[in-house]
Write a protein that holds these residues in place. Sequence first.
Motif, PDB file in Angstrom:
ATOM      1  N   ALA A  65       0.830  -1.210   0.000  1.00 41.43           N
ATOM      2  CA  ALA A  65       0.000   0.000   0.000  1.00 41.43           C
ATOM      3  C   ALA A  65       0.863   1.257   0.000  1.00 41.43           C
ATOM      4  CB  ALA A  65      -0.928  -0.009   1.217  1.00 41.43           C
ATOM      5  N   ALA A  66       1.974   1.210   0.739  1.00 43.42           N
ATOM      6  CA  ALA A  66       2.859   2.376   0.816  1.00 43.42           C
ATOM      7  C   ALA A  66       3.571   2.643  -0.500  1.00 43.42           C
ATOM      8  CB  ALA A  66       3.886   2.176   1.934  1.00 43.42           C
ATOM      9  N   HIS A  67       3.696   1.611  -1.341  1.00 47.18           N
ATOM     10  CA  HIS A  67       4.407   1.782  -2.607  1.00 47.18           C
ATOM     11  C   HIS A  67       3.466   2.048  -3.777  1.00 47.18           C
ATOM     12  CE1 HIS A  67       7.724   0.076  -0.291  1.00 47.18           C
ATOM     13  NE2 HIS A  67       8.518   0.523  -1.231  1.00 47.18           N
ATOM     14  N   SER A  68       2.178   1.902  -3.587  1.00 49.25           N
ATOM     15  CA  SER A  68       1.238   2.154  -4.669  1.00 49.25           C
ATOM     16  C   SER A  68       1.104   3.654  -4.911  1.00 49.25           C
ATOM     17  CB  SER A  68      -0.126   1.559  -4.327  1.00 49.25           C
ATOM     18  OG  SER A  68      -1.077   1.939  -5.296  1.00 49.25           O
ATOM     19  N   LEU A  69       1.089   4.036  -6.181  1.00 53.87           N
ATOM     20  CA  LEU A  69       0.906   5.451  -6.523  1.00 53.87           C
ATOM     21  C   LEU A  69      -0.562   5.842  -6.613  1.00 53.87           C
ATOM     22  CD1 LEU A  69       3.606   5.868  -9.331  1.00 53.87           C
ATOM     23  CD2 LEU A  69       3.845   6.233  -6.861  1.00 53.87           C
ATOM     24  N   LEU A  70      -1.461   4.851  -6.594  1.00 57.97           N
ATOM     25  CA  LEU A  70      -2.870   5.153  -6.839  1.00 57.97           C
ATOM     26  C   LEU A  70      -3.468   6.006  -5.729  1.00 57.97           C
ATOM     27  CD1 LEU A  70      -4.054   1.684  -8.194  1.00 57.97           C
ATOM     28  CD2 LEU A  70      -2.911   3.568  -9.395  1.00 57.97           C
ATOM     29  N   ALA A  71      -3.112   5.693  -4.485  1.00 60.74           N
ATOM     30  CA  ALA A  71      -3.656   6.470  -3.368  1.00 60.74           C
ATOM     31  C   ALA A  71      -3.110   7.890  -3.339  1.00 60.74           C
ATOM     32  CB  ALA A  71      -3.359   5.763  -2.049  1.00 60.74           C
ATOM     33  N   ASP A  72      -1.974   8.113  -4.018  1.00 59.53           N
ATOM     34  CA  ASP A  72      -1.372   9.450  -4.052  1.00 59.53           C
ATOM     35  C   ASP A  72      -1.981  10.342  -5.119  1.00 59.53           C
ATOM     36  OD1 ASP A  72       0.739   9.280  -2.027  1.00 59.53           O
ATOM     37  OD2 ASP A  72       1.622   7.766  -3.335  1.00 59.53           O
ATOM     38  N   ALA A  73      -2.847   9.784  -5.954  1.00 57.13           N
ATOM     39  CA  ALA A  73      -3.371  10.545  -7.093  1.00 57.13           C
ATOM     40  C   ALA A  73      -3.954  11.903  -6.695  1.00 57.13           C
ATOM     41  CB  ALA A  73      -4.406   9.711  -7.840  1.00 57.13           C
ATOM     42  N   PRO A  74      -4.741  12.016  -5.601  1.00 57.14           N
ATOM     43  CA  PRO A  74      -5.296  13.338  -5.263  1.00 57.14           C
ATOM     44  C   PRO A  74      -4.239  14.373  -4.912  1.00 57.14           C
ATOM     45  CG  PRO A  74      -6.517  11.579  -4.159  1.00 57.14           C
ATOM     46  CD  PRO A  74      -5.293  10.951  -4.744  1.00 57.14           C
ATOM     47  N   ARG A  75      -2.987  13.928  -4.653  1.00 57.47           N
ATOM     48  CA  ARG A  75      -1.935  14.863  -4.257  1.00 57.47           C
ATOM     49  C   ARG A  75      -1.254  15.517  -5.445  1.00 57.47           C
ATOM     50  NH1 ARG A  75       1.775  11.403  -0.214  1.00 57.47           N
ATOM     51  NH2 ARG A  75       2.867  13.413  -0.161  1.00 57.47           N
ATOM     52  N   LEU A  76      -1.538  15.071  -6.659  1.00 58.90           N
ATOM     53  CA  LEU A  76      -0.822  15.605  -7.815  1.00 58.90           C
ATOM     54  C   LEU A  76      -1.145  17.081  -8.030  1.00 58.90           C
ATOM     55  CD1 LEU A  76       1.036  14.988 -10.253  1.00 58.90           C
ATOM     56  CD2 LEU A  76      -1.051  14.602 -11.593  1.00 58.90           C
ATOM     57  N   ARG A  77      -0.116  17.895  -8.065  1.00 55.15           N
ATOM     58  CA  ARG A  77      -0.282  19.303  -8.404  1.00 55.15           C
ATOM     59  C   ARG A  77       0.821  19.797  -9.334  1.00 55.15           C
ATOM     60  NH1 ARG A  77       2.646  22.490  -4.487  1.00 55.15           N
ATOM     61  NH2 ARG A  77       3.353  21.280  -2.682  1.00 55.15           N
ATOM     62  N   ARG A  78       1.503  18.847  -9.953  1.00 56.15           N
ATOM     63  CA  ARG A  78       2.537  19.170 -10.930  1.00 56.15           C
ATOM     64  C   ARG A  78       2.194  18.489 -12.253  1.00 56.15           C
ATOM     65  NH1 ARG A  78       4.946  23.517  -8.730  1.00 56.15           N
ATOM     66  NH2 ARG A  78       6.143  23.053  -6.833  1.00 56.15           N
ATOM     67  N   PRO A  79       2.641  19.023 -13.378  1.00 58.30           N
ATOM     68  CA  PRO A  79       2.380  18.375 -14.673  1.00 58.30           C
ATOM     69  C   PRO A  79       3.005  16.981 -14.729  1.00 58.30           C
ATOM     70  CG  PRO A  79       3.081  20.651 -14.986  1.00 58.30           C
ATOM     71  CD  PRO A  79       3.314  20.332 -13.538  1.00 58.30           C
ATOM     72  N   SER A 122      -4.057   6.703 -14.252  1.00 56.01           N
ATOM     73  CA  SER A 122      -4.814   7.742 -14.950  1.00 56.01           C
ATOM     74  C   SER A 122      -6.257   7.808 -14.443  1.00 56.01           C
ATOM     75  CB  SER A 122      -4.793   7.470 -16.452  1.00 56.01           C
ATOM     76  OG  SER A 122      -5.543   8.433 -17.148  1.00 56.01           O
ATOM     77  N   SER A 123      -6.855   6.652 -14.211  1.00 55.90           N
ATOM     78  CA  SER A 123      -8.227   6.638 -13.695  1.00 55.90           C
ATOM     79  C   SER A 123      -8.309   7.270 -12.316  1.00 55.90           C
ATOM     80  CB  SER A 123      -8.749   5.202 -13.643  1.00 55.90           C
ATOM     81  OG  SER A 123      -8.868   4.655 -14.940  1.00 55.90           O
ATOM     82  N   ALA A 124      -7.324   6.965 -11.472  1.00 51.39           N
ATOM     83  CA  ALA A 124      -7.303   7.549 -10.131  1.00 51.39           C
ATOM     84  C   ALA A 124      -7.109   9.059 -10.199  1.00 51.39           C
ATOM     85  CB  ALA A 124      -6.208   6.898  -9.296  1.00 51.39           C
ATOM     86  N   LEU A 125      -6.252   9.509 -11.123  1.00 54.04           N
ATOM     87  CA  LEU A 125      -6.037  10.951 -11.282  1.00 54.04           C
ATOM     88  C   LEU A 125      -7.301  11.628 -11.797  1.00 54.04           C
ATOM     89  CD1 LEU A 125      -2.466  10.826 -12.869  1.00 54.04           C
ATOM     90  CD2 LEU A 125      -3.038  11.734 -10.608  1.00 54.04           C
ATOM     91  N   LEU A 126      -7.978  10.991 -12.747  1.00 57.46           N
ATOM     92  CA  LEU A 126      -9.215  11.557 -13.279  1.00 57.46           C
ATOM     93  C   LEU A 126     -10.288  11.620 -12.201  1.00 57.46           C
ATOM     94  CD1 LEU A 126     -10.772  12.575 -15.762  1.00 57.46           C
ATOM     95  CD2 LEU A 126     -11.383  10.192 -16.248  1.00 57.46           C
ATOM     96  N   ALA A 127     -10.392  10.565 -11.392  1.00 58.74           N
ATOM     97  CA  ALA A 127     -11.389  10.558 -10.318  1.00 58.74           C
ATOM     98  C   ALA A 127     -11.124  11.656  -9.304  1.00 58.74           C
ATOM     99  CB  ALA A 127     -11.390   9.190  -9.629  1.00 58.74           C
ATOM    100  N   ALA A 128      -9.837  11.993  -9.134  1.00 64.84           N
ATOM    101  CA  ALA A 128      -9.473  13.051  -8.188  1.00 64.84           C
ATOM    102  C   ALA A 128      -9.485  14.429  -8.830  1.00 64.84           C
ATOM    103  CB  ALA A 128      -8.087  12.761  -7.613  1.00 64.84           C
ATOM    104  N   GLY A 129      -9.786  14.481 -10.135  1.00 64.89           N
ATOM    105  CA  GLY A 129      -9.832  15.771 -10.822  1.00 64.89           C
ATOM    106  C   GLY A 129      -8.468  16.372 -11.061  1.00 64.89           C
ATOM    107  N   ARG A 130      -7.449  15.536 -11.196  1.00 67.09           N
ATOM    108  CA  ARG A 130      -6.086  16.041 -11.372  1.00 67.09           C
ATOM    109  C   ARG A 130      -5.691  15.943 -12.845  1.00 67.09           C
ATOM    110  NH1 ARG A 130      -6.342  19.109  -8.057  1.00 67.09           N
ATOM    111  NH2 ARG A 130      -4.105  19.548  -8.318  1.00 67.09           N
ATOM    112  N   PRO A 131      -5.426  17.049 -13.505  1.00 70.12           N
ATOM    113  CA  PRO A 131      -5.056  17.021 -14.928  1.00 70.12           C
ATOM    114  C   PRO A 131      -3.719  16.327 -15.150  1.00 70.12           C
ATOM    115  CG  PRO A 131      -4.892  19.249 -14.042  1.00 70.12           C
ATOM    116  CD  PRO A 131      -5.489  18.415 -12.963  1.00 70.12           C
TER     117      PRO A 131
END
Length: 718
Positions: free
Chosen positions: A633-647, A668-677
């Motif tokens: 879980a600590a190594h998965s990037l999916l849970a971090d998706a809402p934290r994206l604020r960089r291109p 990509s799905s996790a980023l889209l669900a979090a509204g992160r471009p």
Amino acid sequence: MSQEITFPRQFSRTQRFSLGAPRSFVASPDGQRVAFLRSRGGTERANLLFVLDLSNDAAPFERVVADPSALLGGDTEELSAEERARRERAREGSAGVVGYATDAAVSLAAFSLSGRLFAGSLLPDAAPARELPAQGTVIDPRPAPDGRHIAYATTGGALHVIAADGSGDRALADEEDPEVSWGQAEFIAQEEMDRSRGFWWSPAGDRLLAARVDNSPVQRWWIADPANPAREPAEIAYPQAGTANADVTLAVLGLDGSRVEVDWDRAAFPYLARVHWSAGGPPLLQVQTRDQRRQLVLALDPATGATTVLHDERDPVWVEPYPGVPAWTPDGRLVRVADDSETDARVLVVGDEVLTGRQLHVRAVLDVSDQDVLVTASAGEDATTPEIGEQHVYRVNSEGVRRLSSEAGYHSAVRGGGLTVLSSSSVERSGSTVRVLRTNGAQPVELAAIVNLAETPVISARPVITLAGKRRIPAAVLLPTGYDRERDGLLPVLMAPYGGPHGQQVAAAQNIYLSAQWFADQGFAVVVADGRGTPGRSPAWEKAIALDMAGPTLDDQVEALQALAADFPLDLGRVGIRGWSYGGYLAALAVLRRPDVFHAAVAGAPVTDMELYDTHYTERYLGHPAEHPEVYAAHSLLADAPRLRRPLQIIHGLADDNVVVAHSLRLSSALLAAGRPHEVLPLSGVTHMTPQEEVAENLLLLQVEFLRRSLPGSLPQP
């Protein structure tokens, strides 16, 4: 009017300047010839089989043994799905004769083309190579040591033997079950254990030790081709972390039709990592536990199938299978490589004698003779000079250690019959030089050089190789050609790591930095750093990532960046990062978890969810997912998706069967669900390897364009 070639086009069409370079050397025991592969030029994909004839020391000459175009009558090469998979595992992008095997005298070579069996004499004035009437589609043909027979596997799962004159073809092992294959290495052995073989001849040429692989326990995945919806998805047996592996057994198969099953505790030691059979002793097996904290070297009695433990190696972190060992010396002593936890050294052991110490970090055993053991090694922790990124060839025996490679650089070798073929690369020049040395005397004598036909790059890399930060992280910095600090000021930074296990990038060889130099010439200061977890330094350095790959590998990129800024013109307010595979994971990880440091990322084929990767690799570093769910879980990037604020630009080949595209799609799905471009570049028909010429070229250009518009502030034009 000819158009000047650009580096991206040249880089892609030459397959990273590998085409035209000689490779796959075999030296004859009589010292009279060296077999090797090479294409006709720097943009030609098809390899030919050559021999360097040394029968006249004063005038060595090359001759062609096998030209695939002539042997196939000009027809286009056709590959089976199994052969394509083998090449993908080996990261093999060339064509023609991509591999061959010889008898003990190096007088006969066997190879396959379009699934057909060919054999040719390597002796002077011999007839041209010819096709033999094999049954089925041929994989990995290998002559017996005495040259009288050739064994080969087939895509149908059988293991055959045929006389060298083409007569008497018969199956030594065959089953109707499509899940079972004989004589082939399973996916996990090829991809992660560096074992591509599935059968081994006895020294007498009367028996074979063969692997039987049953893939029925392995779960099925399907790789679709969305660009061609009428095409059926390809079914693959993929051993996902935490799931079942293939069932691998061994049997001794006699040419007389006999079969002896090999017995070892497969429940406790399911991984078959290494097999060795030579005249120095009985067959050797190296087997591992699933958690890879213990491995045994076993001696096999081929008459009964019984095994005896010769060495029991345990490590609280993990054990490592090394290239070239275990092996026998001609007088029957066991050769192995071991990690000495007390001294943090990777050492060579012959019998009961430890022959190296902290001055050397042993990388591989190349050859074992009655005089010495030939190894490659990097500078150890007690080396008198750091020799950052260098690898040398050494002759080791109880009397001491002698270096065979003299100049600074990255070296490897092949030896046989008093000949050593030394391949050398340097930061100062592109490509590699290959010299054939007579090394059975007091001093090496150069007999010949094998010509390298690889293209000369249109740019020259100028890395500054150094050690960065308190941890002394190996690093290389590349600045734009013609850079002037007073005129140009601080530069935006592009970190270009791999950063993970088995992926050394800071090496004393110019070609490894060519793409980095091209990025630098677009207006960046490019930084390549090999942090904890990367090879070539010490056991503790490699094993510092146990149960925590993400933390140390990312922390060391940050430490190297910030330390290098004191000596190089790095603008820490404009930092991008790009990488592929583990480097892609690290790039995405960087912008998700350290946006204070990294301002844009290009993530190529990233592993975003470690539970989607394979057993042997992932469980070695992170443990079994059922036992360490919190680590995964600590190594998965999916849970971090809402934290994206960089291109973030994500690139992935849709045909990738190693890091499947599901990794990028889930992120990509996790980023889209979090509204992160973010941006996604799906590559149709592209696997985990470097894609076809036009795609590879344009990928470089698109990455630069993305970084230019994504990093804050303006970027200088090249």
